[in-house]
Design a protein around this motif. Structure first.
Motif, PDB file in Angstrom:
ATOM      1  N   LEU A   1     -41.844  -8.874  27.443  1.00 20.67           N
ATOM      2  CA  LEU A   1     -42.460  -8.619  28.025  1.00 20.67           C
ATOM      3  C   LEU A   1     -43.066  -9.503  29.050  1.00 20.67           C
ATOM      4  N   SER A   2     -43.135 -10.642  28.683  1.00 19.52           N
ATOM      5  CA  SER A   2     -43.504 -12.025  29.953  1.00 19.52           C
ATOM      6  C   SER A   2     -42.523 -11.507  30.549  1.00 19.52           C
ATOM      7  N   MET A   3     -40.530 -11.720  30.343  1.00 19.38           N
ATOM      8  CA  MET A   3     -39.879 -12.173  30.693  1.00 19.38           C
ATOM      9  C   MET A   3     -39.657 -11.128  31.933  1.00 19.38           C
ATOM     10  N   LYS A   4     -40.078  -9.743  31.335  1.00 22.44           N
ATOM     11  CA  LYS A   4     -40.324  -8.488  33.195  1.00 22.44           C
ATOM     12  C   LYS A   4     -41.032  -8.468  33.858  1.00 22.44           C
ATOM     13  N   HIS A   5     -41.621  -9.342  33.856  1.00 19.94           N
ATOM     14  CA  HIS A   5     -43.114  -9.280  35.280  1.00 19.94           C
ATOM     15  C   HIS A   5     -42.700 -10.259  35.882  1.00 19.94           C
ATOM     16  N   GLU A   6     -42.548 -11.646  35.022  1.00 17.65           N
ATOM     17  CA  GLU A   6     -41.912 -12.864  35.959  1.00 17.65           C
ATOM     18  C   GLU A   6     -40.970 -12.681  36.198  1.00 17.65           C
ATOM     19  N   ILE A   7     -39.593 -11.911  35.851  1.00 15.88           N
ATOM     20  CA  ILE A   7     -38.425 -12.004  36.169  1.00 15.88           C
ATOM     21  C   ILE A   7     -39.206 -11.064  37.740  1.00 15.88           C
ATOM     22  N   ALA A   8     -39.083  -9.977  37.869  1.00 14.37           N
ATOM     23  CA  ALA A   8     -39.556  -8.869  38.689  1.00 14.37           C
ATOM     24  C   ALA A   8     -39.958  -9.681  39.716  1.00 14.37           C
ATOM     25  N   HIS A   9     -41.099 -10.719  39.887  1.00 10.96           N
ATOM     26  CA  HIS A   9     -41.476 -11.785  40.277  1.00 10.96           C
ATOM     27  C   HIS A   9     -40.328 -12.094  40.776  1.00 10.96           C
ATOM     28  N   MET A  10     -39.520 -13.263  40.474  1.00 13.20           N
ATOM     29  CA  MET A  10     -39.242 -14.142  40.585  1.00 13.20           C
ATOM     30  C   MET A  10     -37.668 -13.781  41.574  1.00 13.20           C
ATOM     31  N   GLU A  11     -37.265 -12.621  41.100  1.00 10.15           N
ATOM     32  CA  GLU A  11     -37.017 -11.677  41.859  1.00 10.15           C
ATOM     33  C   GLU A  11     -36.381 -11.584  43.169  1.00 10.15           C
ATOM     34  N   LYS A  12     -38.012 -10.842  43.538  1.00  7.58           N
ATOM     35  CA  LYS A  12     -37.881 -10.908  44.883  1.00  7.58           C
ATOM     36  C   LYS A  12     -38.709 -11.931  45.715  1.00  7.58           C
ATOM     37  N   ASN A  13     -38.405 -13.434  45.255  1.00 11.38           N
ATOM     38  CA  ASN A  13     -39.118 -13.879  45.899  1.00 11.38           C
ATOM     39  C   ASN A  13     -38.394 -15.871  45.713  1.00 11.38           C
TER      40      ASN A  13
ATOM     41  N   VAL B   1     -34.861 -13.375  20.017  1.00 12.41           N
ATOM     42  CA  VAL B   1     -35.508 -14.346  21.385  1.00 12.41           C
ATOM     43  C   VAL B   1     -34.012 -15.439  21.801  1.00 12.41           C
ATOM     44  N   SER B   2     -33.221 -15.956  21.377  1.00 10.59           N
ATOM     45  CA  SER B   2     -32.598 -16.844  21.279  1.00 10.59           C
ATOM     46  C   SER B   2     -30.869 -16.120  22.606  1.00 10.59           C
ATOM     47  N   THR B   3     -30.996 -14.515  21.817  1.00 15.44           N
ATOM     48  CA  THR B   3     -30.021 -13.681  22.316  1.00 15.44           C
ATOM     49  C   THR B   3     -30.605 -13.483  23.479  1.00 15.44           C
ATOM     50  N   LEU B   4     -31.878 -12.569  23.256  1.00 16.22           N
ATOM     51  CA  LEU B   4     -32.701 -12.194  24.199  1.00 16.22           C
ATOM     52  C   LEU B   4     -32.022 -12.950  25.611  1.00 16.22           C
ATOM     53  N   THR B   5     -32.758 -14.807  25.430  1.00 14.68           N
ATOM     54  CA  THR B   5     -32.850 -15.520  26.245  1.00 14.68           C
ATOM     55  C   THR B   5     -31.504 -15.508  27.623  1.00 14.68           C
ATOM     56  N   GLN B   6     -29.907 -15.541  26.254  1.00 16.47           N
ATOM     57  CA  GLN B   6     -28.924 -15.953  26.600  1.00 16.47           C
ATOM     58  C   GLN B   6     -28.315 -14.437  27.465  1.00 16.47           C
ATOM     59  N   THR B   7     -28.883 -13.490  27.495  1.00 15.71           N
ATOM     60  CA  THR B   7     -28.021 -11.727  27.810  1.00 15.71           C
ATOM     61  C   THR B   7     -28.956 -11.964  29.043  1.00 15.71           C
ATOM     62  N   ALA B   8     -30.476 -12.080  29.449  1.00 17.44           N
ATOM     63  CA  ALA B   8     -31.260 -12.305  30.458  1.00 17.44           C
ATOM     64  C   ALA B   8     -30.627 -13.610  31.345  1.00 17.44           C
ATOM     65  N   ALA B   9     -30.161 -14.260  31.299  1.00 18.51           N
ATOM     66  CA  ALA B   9     -29.604 -15.829  31.985  1.00 18.51           C
ATOM     67  C   ALA B   9     -28.353 -15.146  32.582  1.00 18.51           C
ATOM     68  N   ARG B  10     -27.634 -14.258  31.970  1.00 21.32           N
ATOM     69  CA  ARG B  10     -25.979 -14.468  32.775  1.00 21.32           C
ATOM     70  C   ARG B  10     -26.427 -13.108  33.435  1.00 21.32           C
ATOM     71  N   GLU B  11     -27.262 -11.956  33.904  1.00 24.37           N
ATOM     72  CA  GLU B  11     -27.738 -10.864  34.300  1.00 24.37           C
ATOM     73  C   GLU B  11     -28.446 -11.657  35.644  1.00 24.37           C
ATOM     74  N   TYR B  12     -29.352 -12.505  35.706  1.00 25.10           N
ATOM     75  CA  TYR B  12     -29.991 -13.159  36.485  1.00 25.10           C
ATOM     76  C   TYR B  12     -29.548 -14.259  37.353  1.00 25.10           C
ATOM     77  N   ILE B  13     -28.870 -15.250  37.063  1.00 27.40           N
ATOM     78  CA  ILE B  13     -28.957 -16.146  37.653  1.00 27.40           C
ATOM     79  C   ILE B  13     -28.200 -16.027  38.811  1.00 27.40           C
ATOM     80  N   ASP B  14     -27.149 -15.283  39.219  1.00 25.81           N
ATOM     81  CA  ASP B  14     -27.353 -14.887  40.458  1.00 25.81           C
ATOM     82  C   ASP B  14     -28.169 -14.305  40.911  1.00 25.81           C
ATOM     83  N   LYS B  15     -29.301 -14.281  40.924  1.00 25.24           N
ATOM     84  CA  LYS B  15     -30.243 -14.149  41.593  1.00 25.24           C
ATOM     85  C   LYS B  15     -31.558 -14.586  41.763  1.00 25.24           C
ATOM     86  N   GLY B  16     -31.012 -16.129  41.235  1.00 25.72           N
ATOM     87  CA  GLY B  16     -32.051 -17.224  41.712  1.00 25.72           C
ATOM     88  C   GLY B  16     -32.320 -17.718  40.673  1.00 25.72           C
ATOM     89  N   ILE B  17     -32.641 -16.883  39.550  1.00 23.29           N
ATOM     90  CA  ILE B  17     -33.627 -16.779  38.712  1.00 23.29           C
ATOM     91  C   ILE B  17     -32.678 -18.046  37.224  1.00 23.29           C
TER      92      ILE B  17
END
Length: 231
Positions: free
Chosen positions: A125-137, A168-184
């Motif tokens: 849940l924390s990442m969900k909302h942190e990413i939403a802000h970072m992706e736009k900014n 958490v480790s697996t979620l981190t790795q998945t999210a990292a690949r999904e959002y690195i191209d968006k600068g996160i």
């Protein structure tokens, strides 16, 4: 010499004690404006007071429980940071619930659910909302707290904790690949919650390194912080 996080806004969940508090102090020493959040307002207030007394910048300790979807605390915490500071550059998601020491077949369903909610759902849940802000900014950096018990199954009796932290480790790795191209840029740390492991100050310095430009090419790692596990 400029400080590594000068002008940056950093959110630390679980910032009232332990690793979270040590990280909050370390980020502040490196010039960041630090916002701490967690379930214990008196501890958050103490962290903010101590940082400001030492000349650092820390504001608005935010009480909230990020593990419960219905309460929407994770979203409110991010919104509060942005409202007060206009941005969120770094998030350290550090809420952890060890739970009772029990064999797998003896874990109550309620305990299983509470442990996964605190350690896994709270991070998601924390990442969900942190990413939403970072992706736009323009991007940002996220560091999550996993555990080497999760990654290596070191100790019996902590099945719910180990399962949640491995996730958490697996979620981190998945999210990292999904959002690195968006600068996160997203990574995790895996300290040992029992035994010598690393001191909280040592762990905090590792968190700062992962969050800094010095680690700009480090993406999707779960960095184990335990002397024994590394041998």
């Amino acid at each position: 010499m400029s400080k590594r996080f000068e002008g940056k806004v950093v959110l630390v969940t679980g910032g009232g004690e332990g690793i979270g508090r040590a990280a909050a102090f370390a980020f502040a020493r490196e010039g960041a404006t630090v916002v701490v959040a967690g379930r214990h307002p008196e501890m958050l207030h103490d962290t903010v007071e101590q940082i400001t007394a030492l000349g650092g910048k820390a504001t608005c300790g935010i009480e909230g429980d990020v593990s419960h979807h219905g309460k929407q605390d994770a979203e409110r915490i991010v919104q509060t940071v942005v409202k007060h500071h206009g941005r969120l550059d770094v998030a350290f998601n550090n809420v952890t619930e060890l739970g009772p020491n029990q064999p797998v077949a003896e874990i109550a369903e309620a305990v299983w659910g509470e442990t996964l909610a605190a350690n896994l759902t709270g991070v998601w849940l924390s990442m969900k909302h942190e990413i939403a802000h970072m992706e736009k900014n323009g991007g940002g950096v996220i560091v999550n707290t996993a555990s080497n018990i999760g990654s290596q199954g070191m100790l019996p009796g902590l099945g719910a904790y180990a399962a949640s932290k491995a996730a958490v480790s697996t979620l981190t790795q998945t999210a990292a690949r999904e959002y690195i191209d968006k600068g996160i840029r997203i990574n995790a740390i895996s300290p040992c919650p029992l035994g010598r492991g690393a001191k909280v100050e040592e762990i905090a310095e590792t968190v700062l390194w992962l969050a800094s430009d010095e680690a700009s090419y480090v993406v999707g790692h779960d960095l184990v912080l335990d002397r024994k596990a590394a041998l």
